[in-house]
Design a protein around this motif. Structure first.
Motif, PDB file in Angstrom:
ATOM      1  N   LEU A  11     -23.264  -2.270   0.771  1.00  0.00           N
ATOM      2  CA  LEU A  11     -22.992  -3.672   0.461  1.00  0.00           C
ATOM      3  C   LEU A  11     -23.625  -4.082  -0.867  1.00  0.00           C
ATOM      4  CD1 LEU A  11     -23.536  -5.286   3.987  1.00  0.00           C
ATOM      5  CD2 LEU A  11     -21.368  -4.713   2.873  1.00  0.00           C
ATOM      6  N   PRO A  12     -22.906  -4.853  -1.684  1.00  0.00           N
ATOM      7  CA  PRO A  12     -23.388  -5.238  -3.016  1.00  0.00           C
ATOM      8  C   PRO A  12     -24.303  -6.462  -2.994  1.00  0.00           C
ATOM      9  CG  PRO A  12     -21.179  -6.081  -2.694  1.00  0.00           C
ATOM     10  CD  PRO A  12     -21.507  -5.292  -1.447  1.00  0.00           C
ATOM     11  N   PHE A  13     -25.284  -6.447  -2.095  1.00  0.00           N
ATOM     12  CA  PHE A  13     -26.201  -7.575  -1.959  1.00  0.00           C
ATOM     13  C   PHE A  13     -27.636  -7.055  -1.857  1.00  0.00           C
ATOM     14  CE2 PHE A  13     -22.284  -8.621   0.470  1.00  0.00           C
ATOM     15  CZ  PHE A  13     -21.765  -9.578  -0.403  1.00  0.00           C
ATOM     16  N   PRO A  14     -28.598  -7.818  -2.343  1.00  0.00           N
ATOM     17  CA  PRO A  14     -30.000  -7.409  -2.202  1.00  0.00           C
ATOM     18  C   PRO A  14     -30.478  -7.586  -0.763  1.00  0.00           C
ATOM     19  CG  PRO A  14     -29.859  -9.568  -3.238  1.00  0.00           C
ATOM     20  CD  PRO A  14     -28.451  -9.066  -3.131  1.00  0.00           C
ATOM     21  N   ASP A  15     -31.658  -7.081  -0.498  1.00  0.00           N
ATOM     22  CA  ASP A  15     -32.253  -7.223   0.833  1.00  0.00           C
ATOM     23  C   ASP A  15     -32.419  -8.696   1.193  1.00  0.00           C
ATOM     24  OD1 ASP A  15     -32.407  -4.500   0.647  1.00  0.00           O
ATOM     25  OD2 ASP A  15     -34.592  -4.391   0.615  1.00  0.00           O
TER      26      ASP A  15
ATOM     27  N   GLU B 161     -21.923 -21.076   1.123  1.00  0.00           N
ATOM     28  CA  GLU B 161     -21.466 -20.096   0.140  1.00  0.00           C
ATOM     29  C   GLU B 161     -20.781 -18.955   0.889  1.00  0.00           C
ATOM     30  OE1 GLU B 161     -23.459 -16.768  -2.833  1.00  0.00           O
ATOM     31  OE2 GLU B 161     -24.554 -18.641  -2.470  1.00  0.00           O
ATOM     32  N   ILE B 162     -19.463 -18.842   0.723  1.00  0.00           N
ATOM     33  CA  ILE B 162     -18.675 -17.872   1.479  1.00  0.00           C
ATOM     34  C   ILE B 162     -18.231 -16.730   0.572  1.00  0.00           C
ATOM     35  CG2 ILE B 162     -16.712 -17.529   3.000  1.00  0.00           C
ATOM     36  CD1 ILE B 162     -18.630 -19.581   4.104  1.00  0.00           C
ATOM     37  N   VAL B 163     -18.491 -15.497   1.017  1.00  0.00           N
ATOM     38  CA  VAL B 163     -18.049 -14.299   0.297  1.00  0.00           C
ATOM     39  C   VAL B 163     -17.156 -13.478   1.216  1.00  0.00           C
ATOM     40  CG1 VAL B 163     -18.740 -12.161  -0.850  1.00  0.00           C
ATOM     41  CG2 VAL B 163     -20.157 -14.211  -1.086  1.00  0.00           C
ATOM     42  N   GLY B 164     -16.000 -13.070   0.714  1.00  0.00           N
ATOM     43  CA  GLY B 164     -15.126 -12.168   1.439  1.00  0.00           C
ATOM     44  C   GLY B 164     -15.165 -10.803   0.774  1.00  0.00           C
ATOM     45  N   LEU B 165     -15.475  -9.769   1.530  1.00  0.00           N
ATOM     46  CA  LEU B 165     -15.601  -8.420   0.987  1.00  0.00           C
ATOM     47  C   LEU B 165     -14.591  -7.494   1.649  1.00  0.00           C
ATOM     48  CD1 LEU B 165     -17.643  -6.651  -0.867  1.00  0.00           C
ATOM     49  CD2 LEU B 165     -18.464  -5.815   1.347  1.00  0.00           C
ATOM     50  N   ASP B 166     -13.890  -6.696   0.842  1.00  0.00           N
ATOM     51  CA  ASP B 166     -12.958  -5.717   1.374  1.00  0.00           C
ATOM     52  C   ASP B 166     -12.827  -4.576   0.371  1.00  0.00           C
ATOM     53  OD1 ASP B 166     -10.721  -6.031   3.837  1.00  0.00           O
ATOM     54  OD2 ASP B 166     -10.250  -4.501   2.336  1.00  0.00           O
ATOM     55  N   ALA B 167     -12.513  -3.388   0.884  1.00  0.00           N
ATOM     56  CA  ALA B 167     -12.377  -2.223   0.004  1.00  0.00           C
ATOM     57  C   ALA B 167     -10.994  -2.106  -0.616  1.00  0.00           C
ATOM     58  CB  ALA B 167     -12.687  -0.948   0.799  1.00  0.00           C
TER      59      ALA B 167
ATOM     60  N   THR C 281     -29.272  -6.455   4.625  1.00  0.00           N
ATOM     61  CA  THR C 281     -28.900  -7.574   3.756  1.00  0.00           C
ATOM     62  C   THR C 281     -29.069  -8.943   4.411  1.00  0.00           C
ATOM     63  OG1 THR C 281     -26.582  -7.266   4.420  1.00  0.00           O
ATOM     64  CG2 THR C 281     -27.298  -6.191   2.393  1.00  0.00           C
ATOM     65  N   LEU C 282     -29.276  -8.982   5.718  1.00  0.00           N
ATOM     66  CA  LEU C 282     -29.525 -10.260   6.393  1.00  0.00           C
ATOM     67  C   LEU C 282     -30.986 -10.665   6.255  1.00  0.00           C
ATOM     68  CD1 LEU C 282     -27.448  -9.884   9.676  1.00  0.00           C
ATOM     69  CD2 LEU C 282     -27.253 -11.785   8.062  1.00  0.00           C
TER      70      LEU C 282
ATOM     71  N   ILE D 213     -13.824 -19.604  -2.868  1.00  0.00           N
ATOM     72  CA  ILE D 213     -14.334 -18.464  -2.113  1.00  0.00           C
ATOM     73  C   ILE D 213     -14.496 -17.286  -3.066  1.00  0.00           C
ATOM     74  CG2 ILE D 213     -13.856 -16.804  -0.270  1.00  0.00           C
ATOM     75  CD1 ILE D 213     -12.235 -18.965   1.145  1.00  0.00           C
ATOM     76  N   ASP D 214     -15.606 -16.610  -2.952  1.00  0.00           N
ATOM     77  CA  ASP D 214     -15.897 -15.448  -3.800  1.00  0.00           C
ATOM     78  C   ASP D 214     -15.412 -14.186  -3.090  1.00  0.00           C
ATOM     79  OD1 ASP D 214     -16.875 -13.595  -5.583  1.00  0.00           O
ATOM     80  OD2 ASP D 214     -18.968 -13.799  -4.949  1.00  0.00           O
ATOM     81  N   PHE D 215     -14.318 -13.614  -3.572  1.00  0.00           N
ATOM     82  CA  PHE D 215     -13.808 -12.369  -2.993  1.00  0.00           C
ATOM     83  C   PHE D 215     -14.257 -11.189  -3.846  1.00  0.00           C
ATOM     84  CE2 PHE D 215     -10.754 -15.385  -1.148  1.00  0.00           C
ATOM     85  CZ  PHE D 215     -10.801 -14.986   0.179  1.00  0.00           C
ATOM     86  N   GLN D 216     -14.816 -10.179  -3.195  1.00  0.00           N
ATOM     87  CA  GLN D 216     -15.332  -9.009  -3.891  1.00  0.00           C
ATOM     88  C   GLN D 216     -14.802  -7.737  -3.260  1.00  0.00           C
ATOM     89  OE1 GLN D 216     -19.619  -8.925  -4.445  1.00  0.00           O
ATOM     90  NE2 GLN D 216     -19.757 -11.160  -4.467  1.00  0.00           N
ATOM     91  N   GLN D 217     -14.634  -6.708  -4.083  1.00  0.00           N
ATOM     92  CA  GLN D 217     -14.248  -5.400  -3.584  1.00  0.00           C
ATOM     93  C   GLN D 217     -15.502  -4.570  -3.352  1.00  0.00           C
ATOM     94  OE1 GLN D 217     -11.498  -3.260  -6.066  1.00  0.00           O
ATOM     95  NE2 GLN D 217     -11.322  -1.527  -4.660  1.00  0.00           N
ATOM     96  N   GLY D 218     -15.600  -3.931  -2.190  1.00  0.00           N
ATOM     97  CA  GLY D 218     -16.773  -3.126  -1.901  1.00  0.00           C
ATOM     98  C   GLY D 218     -16.665  -2.463  -0.545  1.00  0.00           C
ATOM     99  N   MET D 219     -17.575  -1.533  -0.303  1.00  0.00           N
ATOM    100  CA  MET D 219     -17.594  -0.771   0.942  1.00  0.00           C
ATOM    101  C   MET D 219     -18.665  -1.300   1.882  1.00  0.00           C
ATOM    102  SD  MET D 219     -15.223   1.579   0.696  1.00  0.00           S
ATOM    103  CE  MET D 219     -15.695   2.830   1.903  1.00  0.00           C
TER     104      MET D 219
END
Length: 218
Positions: free
Chosen positions: A105-109, A70-76, A139-140, A95-101
Motif C-alpha cells: 500500500l502506498p501509505f505510511p505507517d 478524505e476518501i481514497v480509492g485504490l485499485d490495481a 497503515t491503520l 475522491i482521490d483514486f490511485q493505482q496500487g497493489m
C-alpha cells in the motif's frame, strides 16, 4: 494478466462492462454496501481507504455518507479506475483514486483511520491475503478499523452450490479458503482484535458476510 499481478473484476477485462449491472441487479449491491458504509460510521476529517475500489460505487457511497472525510480509492486495474474516476466527475465529488497493489500500500505507517473493501479478498491467494491484511494493520492508526464484506462459508448446501460459478470464474485456488470461512482467522493472525461478524447476505452466487475488526489502540 499473470504478469500484472492482479485479477480484473470478473477475471477478464472484456467482462468489465457488465460488472456494475451484475452487482446492482443480481446481488443487490446497494443493500450490502449500504450496510458496510453504515457500520463504519465515518467521522469528519477521517482518512478512509476503499481497497480494490473497482468501478468506485462503494467509494462514492463513502464520500456521500461523509463529505468532510478524505476518501481514497485504490485499485490495481487502470481500466476500471478510469470508470471510477468518471463516476466521481459525474457526481461532482472529490475522491482521490490511485493505482496500487494491496500487498504494498502506498501509505505510511498509521496513516489511515478506516479501510473498507467489498468482494476483493476472494481474488487473492492465501499468501496475498495474509500480506494484504498485514499491510492494512501497518497503515491503520492505533484504534483504526477494517470493514470488509466478501464471500464466506456457505450457510447451507444451496449456497455452497451457488458459489461454484464464482469459483470457476475467479479460480478455485483463491476462493477455496472462503468456503471454510478464512477471513476472521486472517484478521486475528495479523494482530487485529474485536473481530466481529456484522452481517450475512444470501445471494445468487453464495453467502457473503461482513466483518469489522480493530487495530489495538496501544
Amino acid at each position: 494478466m499473470k504478469n500484472k499481478g492482479y485479477i480484473p473484476a470478473m477475471k477478464f477485462h472484456w467482462l468489465t462492462p457488465v460488472y456494475d449491472p451484475v452487482l446492482k441487479w443480481a446481488m443487490k449491491e446497494n443493500k450490502f454496501k449500504t450496510h458496510l458504509v453504515q457500520q463504519g460510521n465515518i467521522k469528519p476529517g477521517q482518512r478512509i481507504l476503499d481497497l480494490a475500489c473497482g468501478t468506485g460505487t462503494l467509494t462514492l457511497m463513502l464520500k456521500q455518507a461523509q463529505g468532510e472525510a478524505e476518501i481514497v480509492g485504490l485499485d490495481a486495474d487502470p481500466e476500471i479506475l478510469a470508470i471510477a474516476k468518471n463516476k466521481a466527475v459525474q457526481n461532482k465529488v472529490d475522491i482521490d483514486f490511485q493505482q496500487g497493489m494491496s500487498t504494498d500500500l502506498p501509505f505510511p505507517d498509521a496513516h489511515l483511520d478506516q479501510v473498507f473493501s467489498s468482494l476483493f479478498f476472494h481474488h487473492l491467494t492465501l499468501e496475498m491475503k495474509r500480506l494484504t491484511v498485514e499491510e492494512l494493520h501497518r497503515t491503520l492508526r492505533p484504534g483504526g478499523t477494517i470493514n470488509i464484506i466478501d464471500f464466506d462459508k456457505p450457510q447451507n448446501s444451496l449456497m455452497r452450490l451457488a458459489f461454484y460459478p464464482i469459483q470457476w470464474l475467479d479460480g478455485f485456488i483463491t476462493t477455496r479458503d472462503h468456503v471454510h470461512g478464512i477471513l476472521p482467522e486472517l484478521y486475528q493472525e495479523s494482530g487485529f482484535e474485536n473481530v466481529q461478524q456484522t452481517g450475512q447476505f444470501a445471494t445468487i452466487f453464495g453467502t457473503m458476510r461482513s466483518y469489522r475488526a480493530q487495530k489495538p489502540s496501544v
